[in-house]
Design a protein around this motif. Structure first.
Motif, PDB file in Angstrom:
ATOM      1  N   GLU A 163       6.836  12.036  -9.483  1.00  0.00           N
ATOM      2  CA  GLU A 163       7.796  13.101  -9.780  1.00  0.00           C
ATOM      3  C   GLU A 163       9.147  12.558 -10.236  1.00  0.00           C
ATOM      4  O   GLU A 163       9.911  13.257 -10.906  1.00  0.00           O
ATOM      5  N   GLN A 164       9.441  11.297  -9.890  1.00  0.00           N
ATOM      6  CA  GLN A 164      10.715  10.688 -10.293  1.00  0.00           C
ATOM      7  C   GLN A 164      10.801  10.669 -11.819  1.00  0.00           C
ATOM      8  O   GLN A 164       9.893  10.211 -12.498  1.00  0.00           O
ATOM      9  N   GLY A 165      11.911  11.198 -12.320  1.00  0.00           N
ATOM     10  CA  GLY A 165      12.106  11.257 -13.765  1.00  0.00           C
ATOM     11  C   GLY A 165      11.434  12.456 -14.407  1.00  0.00           C
ATOM     12  O   GLY A 165      11.576  12.681 -15.604  1.00  0.00           O
ATOM     13  N   ARG A 166      10.707  13.217 -13.612  1.00  0.00           N
ATOM     14  CA  ARG A 166      10.060  14.429 -14.108  1.00  0.00           C
ATOM     15  C   ARG A 166      10.707  15.645 -13.457  1.00  0.00           C
ATOM     16  O   ARG A 166      11.375  16.407 -14.129  1.00  0.00           O
ATOM     17  N   GLY A 207      -1.023  10.514  -7.068  1.00  0.00           N
ATOM     18  CA  GLY A 207      -1.742  10.105  -5.865  1.00  0.00           C
ATOM     19  C   GLY A 207      -3.232   9.961  -6.136  1.00  0.00           C
ATOM     20  O   GLY A 207      -3.846  10.848  -6.713  1.00  0.00           O
ATOM     21  N   GLY A 208      -3.796   8.821  -5.733  1.00  0.00           N
ATOM     22  CA  GLY A 208      -5.208   8.548  -5.946  1.00  0.00           C
ATOM     23  C   GLY A 208      -5.502   7.853  -7.260  1.00  0.00           C
ATOM     24  O   GLY A 208      -6.640   7.463  -7.522  1.00  0.00           O
ATOM     25  N   GLU A 209      -4.470   7.694  -8.100  1.00  0.00           N
ATOM     26  CA  GLU A 209      -4.664   7.084  -9.418  1.00  0.00           C
ATOM     27  C   GLU A 209      -4.025   5.701  -9.526  1.00  0.00           C
ATOM     28  O   GLU A 209      -3.946   5.141 -10.619  1.00  0.00           O
ATOM     29  N   SER A 210      -3.562   5.160  -8.415  1.00  0.00           N
ATOM     30  CA  SER A 210      -2.895   3.852  -8.413  1.00  0.00           C
ATOM     31  C   SER A 210      -3.654   2.878  -7.521  1.00  0.00           C
ATOM     32  O   SER A 210      -4.155   3.262  -6.452  1.00  0.00           O
ATOM     33  N   TYR A 211      -3.715   1.637  -7.939  1.00  0.00           N
ATOM     34  CA  TYR A 211      -4.340   0.612  -7.101  1.00  0.00           C
ATOM     35  C   TYR A 211      -3.547   0.407  -5.807  1.00  0.00           C
ATOM     36  O   TYR A 211      -4.104  -0.077  -4.819  1.00  0.00           O
ATOM     37  N   GLU A 269      15.430  13.313  -9.816  1.00  0.00           N
ATOM     38  CA  GLU A 269      16.303  12.391 -10.550  1.00  0.00           C
ATOM     39  C   GLU A 269      15.710  10.995 -10.645  1.00  0.00           C
ATOM     40  O   GLU A 269      14.898  10.598  -9.827  1.00  0.00           O
ATOM     41  N   GLY A 270      16.164  10.278 -11.650  1.00  0.00           N
ATOM     42  CA  GLY A 270      15.765   8.886 -11.830  1.00  0.00           C
ATOM     43  C   GLY A 270      14.933   8.690 -13.080  1.00  0.00           C
ATOM     44  O   GLY A 270      14.635   9.639 -13.809  1.00  0.00           O
ATOM     45  N   ASN A 271      14.579   7.444 -13.299  1.00  0.00           N
ATOM     46  CA  ASN A 271      13.736   7.092 -14.437  1.00  0.00           C
ATOM     47  C   ASN A 271      12.269   7.208 -14.061  1.00  0.00           C
ATOM     48  O   ASN A 271      11.906   7.015 -12.895  1.00  0.00           O
ATOM     49  N   ILE A 272      11.433   7.472 -15.034  1.00  0.00           N
ATOM     50  CA  ILE A 272       9.989   7.468 -14.807  1.00  0.00           C
ATOM     51  C   ILE A 272       9.579   6.038 -14.491  1.00  0.00           C
ATOM     52  O   ILE A 272       9.891   5.113 -15.238  1.00  0.00           O
ATOM     53  N   VAL A 273       8.914   5.862 -13.363  1.00  0.00           N
ATOM     54  CA  VAL A 273       8.494   4.525 -12.943  1.00  0.00           C
ATOM     55  C   VAL A 273       6.979   4.387 -12.857  1.00  0.00           C
ATOM     56  O   VAL A 273       6.471   3.289 -12.667  1.00  0.00           O
ATOM     57  N   THR A 274       6.254   5.496 -12.977  1.00  0.00           N
ATOM     58  CA  THR A 274       4.792   5.430 -12.918  1.00  0.00           C
ATOM     59  C   THR A 274       4.192   6.597 -13.693  1.00  0.00           C
ATOM     60  O   THR A 274       4.814   7.659 -13.827  1.00  0.00           O
ATOM     61  N   HIS A 275       2.999   6.376 -14.164  1.00  0.00           N
ATOM     62  CA  HIS A 275       2.214   7.437 -14.790  1.00  0.00           C
ATOM     63  C   HIS A 275       1.026   7.811 -13.906  1.00  0.00           C
ATOM     64  O   HIS A 275       0.171   8.582 -14.305  1.00  0.00           O
ATOM     65  N   ALA A 276       0.974   7.244 -12.715  1.00  0.00           N
ATOM     66  CA  ALA A 276      -0.141   7.465 -11.801  1.00  0.00           C
ATOM     67  C   ALA A 276       0.253   8.418 -10.681  1.00  0.00           C
ATOM     68  O   ALA A 276       1.253   8.205  -9.994  1.00  0.00           O
ATOM     69  N   ILE A 336       0.840  -1.197   0.000  1.00  0.00           N
ATOM     70  CA  ILE A 336       0.000   0.000   0.000  1.00  0.00           C
ATOM     71  C   ILE A 336       0.873   1.245   0.000  1.00  0.00           C
ATOM     72  O   ILE A 336       1.976   1.239   0.542  1.00  0.00           O
ATOM     73  N   ARG A 337       0.381   2.277  -0.641  1.00  0.00           N
ATOM     74  CA  ARG A 337       1.134   3.511  -0.786  1.00  0.00           C
ATOM     75  C   ARG A 337       0.217   4.695  -0.518  1.00  0.00           C
ATOM     76  O   ARG A 337      -0.918   4.717  -0.998  1.00  0.00           O
ATOM     77  N   SER A 338       0.705   5.678   0.237  1.00  0.00           N
ATOM     78  CA  SER A 338      -0.075   6.889   0.477  1.00  0.00           C
ATOM     79  C   SER A 338      -0.080   7.755  -0.785  1.00  0.00           C
ATOM     80  O   SER A 338       0.720   7.558  -1.698  1.00  0.00           O
ATOM     81  N   TYR A 339      -0.966   8.719  -0.827  1.00  0.00           N
ATOM     82  CA  TYR A 339      -0.993   9.661  -1.955  1.00  0.00           C
ATOM     83  C   TYR A 339       0.338  10.399  -2.050  1.00  0.00           C
ATOM     84  O   TYR A 339       0.857  10.604  -3.152  1.00  0.00           O
ATOM     85  N   ASP A 340       0.895  10.798  -0.910  1.00  0.00           N
ATOM     86  CA  ASP A 340       2.171  11.519  -0.927  1.00  0.00           C
ATOM     87  C   ASP A 340       3.286  10.653  -1.490  1.00  0.00           C
ATOM     88  O   ASP A 340       4.101  11.120  -2.295  1.00  0.00           O
ATOM     89  N   GLU A 341       3.326   9.384  -1.083  1.00  0.00           N
ATOM     90  CA  GLU A 341       4.339   8.474  -1.620  1.00  0.00           C
ATOM     91  C   GLU A 341       4.143   8.276  -3.128  1.00  0.00           C
ATOM     92  O   GLU A 341       5.107   8.243  -3.894  1.00  0.00           O
ATOM     93  N   GLN A 342       2.893   8.183  -3.551  1.00  0.00           N
ATOM     94  CA  GLN A 342       2.602   8.016  -4.974  1.00  0.00           C
ATOM     95  C   GLN A 342       3.027   9.256  -5.756  1.00  0.00           C
ATOM     96  O   GLN A 342       3.620   9.154  -6.830  1.00  0.00           O
ATOM     97  N   ASN A 343       2.745  10.421  -5.205  1.00  0.00           N
ATOM     98  CA  ASN A 343       3.139  11.664  -5.889  1.00  0.00           C
ATOM     99  C   ASN A 343       4.655  11.784  -5.988  1.00  0.00           C
ATOM    100  O   ASN A 343       5.178  12.248  -7.008  1.00  0.00           O
TER     101      ASN A 343
END
Length: 192
Positions: free
Chosen positions: A84-87, A99-103, A90-97, A73-80
């Motif tokens: 932001e990673q890769g955007r 906060g609130g958009e991930s299962y 630093e780092g590669n983009i790992v998600t397009h979701a 499980i991940r909080s909205y803050d953790e998801q956000n």
């Protein structure tokens, strides 16, 4: 007479519509709890997801694969922050979701990696630690799918190989609107 027949037909259609709507509502509510738009976010995995996660780890172990669950499980803050990673960080983009958009935000998803004999995490999709000639990564994905998980490696646009989720037939929008899978659903009722 003709006008009376038309009025009766209209009322009959309206009544049938509401009967159908009521039936669909009741069928949906047998599988889901409607917590309302202000529903709190779960703080742990859904019990069925937890049970299937444990089965996955055990079944992988039974064929010589050391499986590590890296995310639940991940909080909205953790998801956000991941978004932001890769955007903006630093780092590669790992998600397009966001906060609130991930299962993950609703306790319905897990991520995994493999581990070698020394305990090092393995992200290599071709790794064959059990030496049977097949990719351990794909063997785990097959086990997971047999248990009712949807695998991110099967997605067309953005393959997310470590990702497994159980949607229970709910979209992200449904979850955002407060629908939650019931916790007492039988294992055989898991439905992606």
């Amino acid at each position: 007479m003709r006008q009376t027949s038309s009025i009766l037909s209209t009322w009959l259609i309206i009544i049938l519509f509401f009967v159908l709507l009521f039936t669909l509502y009741n069928q949906q509510n047998k599988k889901y709890d409607d917590k309302g738009k202000d529903a709190s976010i779960p703080t742990q995995l859904h019990p069925i997801v937890e049970e299937h996660k444990n089965k996955l780890v055990k079944e992988a172990e039974n064929i010589g694969i050391e499986l590590i669950i890296t995310e639940t499980i991940r909080s909205y803050d953790e998801q956000n922050a991941l978004y932001e990673q890769g955007r903006t960080t630093e780092g590669n983009i790992v998600t397009h979701a966001q906060g609130g958009e991930s299962y993950h935000n609703y306790g319905l998803a897990i991520d995994y990696a493999l581990s070698d004999q020394d305990g090092n995490l393995i992200w290599d999709l071709n790794y064959d630690g059990n030496g049977n000639g097949d990719s351990d990564w794909f063997e785990v994905a097959d086990i997971a799918k047999d248990l009712g998980f949807e695998w991110g490696g099967d997605w067309e646009k953005f393959q997310d190989y470590p990702h497994l989720q159980m949607t229970f037939g709910l979209s992200i929008r449904d979850l955002q609107n407060g629908l939650r899978p019931k916790t007492e659903q039988g294992v055989e009722e898991v439905d992606n």
